[in-house]
Write a protein that holds these residues in place. Structure first.
Motif, PDB file in Angstrom:
ATOM      1  N   MET A   1       0.839  -1.191   0.000  1.00 23.20           N
ATOM      2  CA  MET A   1       0.000   0.000   0.000  1.00 23.20           C
ATOM      3  C   MET A   1       0.878   1.247   0.000  1.00 23.20           C
ATOM      4  O   MET A   1       1.798   1.377   0.789  1.00 23.20           O
ATOM      5  N   ILE A   2       0.582   2.177  -0.906  1.00 22.23           N
ATOM      6  CA  ILE A   2       1.327   3.428  -0.996  1.00 22.23           C
ATOM      7  C   ILE A   2       0.536   4.514  -0.289  1.00 22.23           C
ATOM      8  O   ILE A   2      -0.642   4.711  -0.564  1.00 22.23           O
ATOM      9  N   THR A   3       1.178   5.200   0.624  1.00 23.91           N
ATOM     10  CA  THR A   3       0.548   6.318   1.321  1.00 23.91           C
ATOM     11  C   THR A   3       1.291   7.583   0.946  1.00 23.91           C
ATOM     12  O   THR A   3       2.476   7.705   1.232  1.00 23.91           O
ATOM     13  N   ASP A   4       0.604   8.481   0.262  1.00 20.60           N
ATOM     14  CA  ASP A   4       1.218   9.740  -0.143  1.00 20.60           C
ATOM     15  C   ASP A   4       1.064  10.781   0.942  1.00 20.60           C
ATOM     16  O   ASP A   4       0.017  10.884   1.574  1.00 20.60           O
ATOM     17  N   SER A   5       2.108  11.546   1.143  1.00 23.75           N
ATOM     18  CA  SER A   5       2.060  12.692   2.035  1.00 23.75           C
ATOM     19  C   SER A   5       2.099  13.934   1.154  1.00 23.75           C
ATOM     20  O   SER A   5       3.118  14.221   0.527  1.00 23.75           O
ATOM     21  N   TRP A   6       0.979  14.627   1.060  1.00 25.23           N
ATOM     22  CA  TRP A   6       0.857  15.772   0.171  1.00 25.23           C
ATOM     23  C   TRP A   6       1.278  17.050   0.877  1.00 25.23           C
ATOM     24  O   TRP A   6       0.956  17.270   2.035  1.00 25.23           O
ATOM     25  N   GLN A   7       1.973  17.917   0.145  1.00 26.05           N
ATOM     26  CA  GLN A   7       2.404  19.232   0.641  1.00 26.05           C
ATOM     27  C   GLN A   7       1.723  20.291  -0.205  1.00 26.05           C
ATOM     28  O   GLN A   7       1.795  20.251  -1.433  1.00 26.05           O
ATOM     29  N   LYS A   8       1.058  21.247   0.446  1.00 25.43           N
ATOM     30  CA  LYS A   8       0.367  22.314  -0.274  1.00 25.43           C
ATOM     31  C   LYS A   8       1.331  23.468  -0.539  1.00 25.43           C
ATOM     32  O   LYS A   8       2.185  23.778   0.280  1.00 25.43           O
ATOM     33  N   ILE A  21       1.781  18.648  -3.909  1.00 24.21           N
ATOM     34  CA  ILE A  21       2.834  17.802  -4.459  1.00 24.21           C
ATOM     35  C   ILE A  21       3.187  16.697  -3.470  1.00 24.21           C
ATOM     36  O   ILE A  21       3.124  16.894  -2.261  1.00 24.21           O
ATOM     37  N   SER A  22       3.520  15.548  -4.012  1.00 19.80           N
ATOM     38  CA  SER A  22       3.945  14.404  -3.214  1.00 19.80           C
ATOM     39  C   SER A  22       5.117  13.760  -3.938  1.00 19.80           C
ATOM     40  O   SER A  22       5.083  13.599  -5.157  1.00 19.80           O
ATOM     41  N   THR A  23       6.155  13.407  -3.213  1.00 14.42           N
ATOM     42  CA  THR A  23       7.323  12.812  -3.861  1.00 14.42           C
ATOM     43  C   THR A  23       7.587  11.417  -3.328  1.00 14.42           C
ATOM     44  O   THR A  23       7.279  11.096  -2.182  1.00 14.42           O
ATOM     45  N   GLY A  24       8.151  10.610  -4.175  1.00 20.08           N
ATOM     46  CA  GLY A  24       8.589   9.267  -3.817  1.00 20.08           C
ATOM     47  C   GLY A  24      10.028   9.103  -4.262  1.00 20.08           C
ATOM     48  O   GLY A  24      10.626  10.032  -4.785  1.00 20.08           O
ATOM     49  N   VAL A  28       7.283  11.995  -8.842  1.00 24.38           N
ATOM     50  CA  VAL A  28       6.669  13.181  -8.243  1.00 24.38           C
ATOM     51  C   VAL A  28       5.213  13.167  -8.673  1.00 24.38           C
ATOM     52  O   VAL A  28       4.906  12.937  -9.841  1.00 24.38           O
ATOM     53  N   ARG A  29       4.311  13.399  -7.733  1.00 23.14           N
ATOM     54  CA  ARG A  29       2.879  13.474  -8.038  1.00 23.14           C
ATOM     55  C   ARG A  29       2.414  14.894  -7.774  1.00 23.14           C
ATOM     56  O   ARG A  29       2.794  15.499  -6.776  1.00 23.14           O
ATOM     57  N   ILE A  30       1.568  15.400  -8.703  1.00 21.30           N
ATOM     58  CA  ILE A  30       1.075  16.767  -8.612  1.00 21.30           C
ATOM     59  C   ILE A  30      -0.432  16.749  -8.804  1.00 21.30           C
ATOM     60  O   ILE A  30      -0.952  16.057  -9.681  1.00 21.30           O
ATOM     61  N   THR A  31      -1.137  17.529  -8.000  1.00 22.07           N
ATOM     62  CA  THR A  31      -2.578  17.691  -8.155  1.00 22.07           C
ATOM     63  C   THR A  31      -2.936  19.121  -7.792  1.00 22.07           C
ATOM     64  O   THR A  31      -2.113  19.866  -7.247  1.00 22.07           O
ATOM     65  N   VAL A  40      -1.184  13.905 -11.627  1.00 24.23           N
ATOM     66  CA  VAL A  40      -0.173  13.731 -12.662  1.00 24.23           C
ATOM     67  C   VAL A  40       1.057  13.144 -11.975  1.00 24.23           C
ATOM     68  O   VAL A  40       1.552  13.690 -10.991  1.00 24.23           O
ATOM     69  N   THR A  41       1.554  12.022 -12.493  1.00 23.09           N
ATOM     70  CA  THR A  41       2.745  11.384 -11.947  1.00 23.09           C
ATOM     71  C   THR A  41       3.845  11.426 -12.997  1.00 23.09           C
ATOM     72  O   THR A  41       3.627  11.013 -14.133  1.00 23.09           O
ATOM     73  N   VAL A  42       4.994  11.960 -12.617  1.00 23.88           N
ATOM     74  CA  VAL A  42       6.143  12.052 -13.524  1.00 23.88           C
ATOM     75  C   VAL A  42       7.385  11.551 -12.808  1.00 23.88           C
ATOM     76  O   VAL A  42       7.427  11.492 -11.570  1.00 23.88           O
ATOM     77  N   SER A  43       8.407  11.233 -13.584  1.00 21.32           N
ATOM     78  CA  SER A  43       9.674  10.821 -12.981  1.00 21.32           C
ATOM     79  C   SER A  43      10.342  12.035 -12.334  1.00 21.32           C
ATOM     80  O   SER A  43      10.054  13.180 -12.691  1.00 21.32           O
ATOM     81  N   ARG A  44      11.230  11.764 -11.400  1.00 20.99           N
ATOM     82  CA  ARG A  44      11.962  12.861 -10.762  1.00 20.99           C
ATOM     83  C   ARG A  44      12.792  13.612 -11.795  1.00 20.99           C
ATOM     84  O   ARG A  44      12.908  14.834 -11.736  1.00 20.99           O
ATOM     85  N   ALA A  45      13.360  12.905 -12.773  1.00 24.94           N
ATOM     86  CA  ALA A  45      14.159  13.547 -13.815  1.00 24.94           C
ATOM     87  C   ALA A  45      13.303  14.505 -14.646  1.00 24.94           C
ATOM     88  O   ALA A  45      13.730  15.615 -14.967  1.00 24.94           O
TER      89      ALA A  45
END
Length: 54
Positions: A1-8, A21-24, A28-31, A40-45
């Protein structure tokens, strides 16, 4: 299970129309709202490239 910690965004005013934004380790996930219905999920690069271009 993935738990995202979102930062406003610190530039956000009151309301839900804010960037979140949430990073792994490799992504990187953005909403734009607390509900995070569309994410939207994109690579860190790719995210690093976006920041450099801005």
């Amino acid at each position: 299970m993935i738990t995202d910690s979102w930062q406003k965004s610190s530039y956000c005013q009151e309301g839900d129309a804010c960037v979140h934004i949430s990073t792994g380790p490799d992504h990187v996930r953005i909403t734009d709202s607390d509900a995070a219905l569309t994410v939207v999920t994109v690579s860190r690069a790719a995210f690093d490239g976006l920041l450099k271009s801005l």
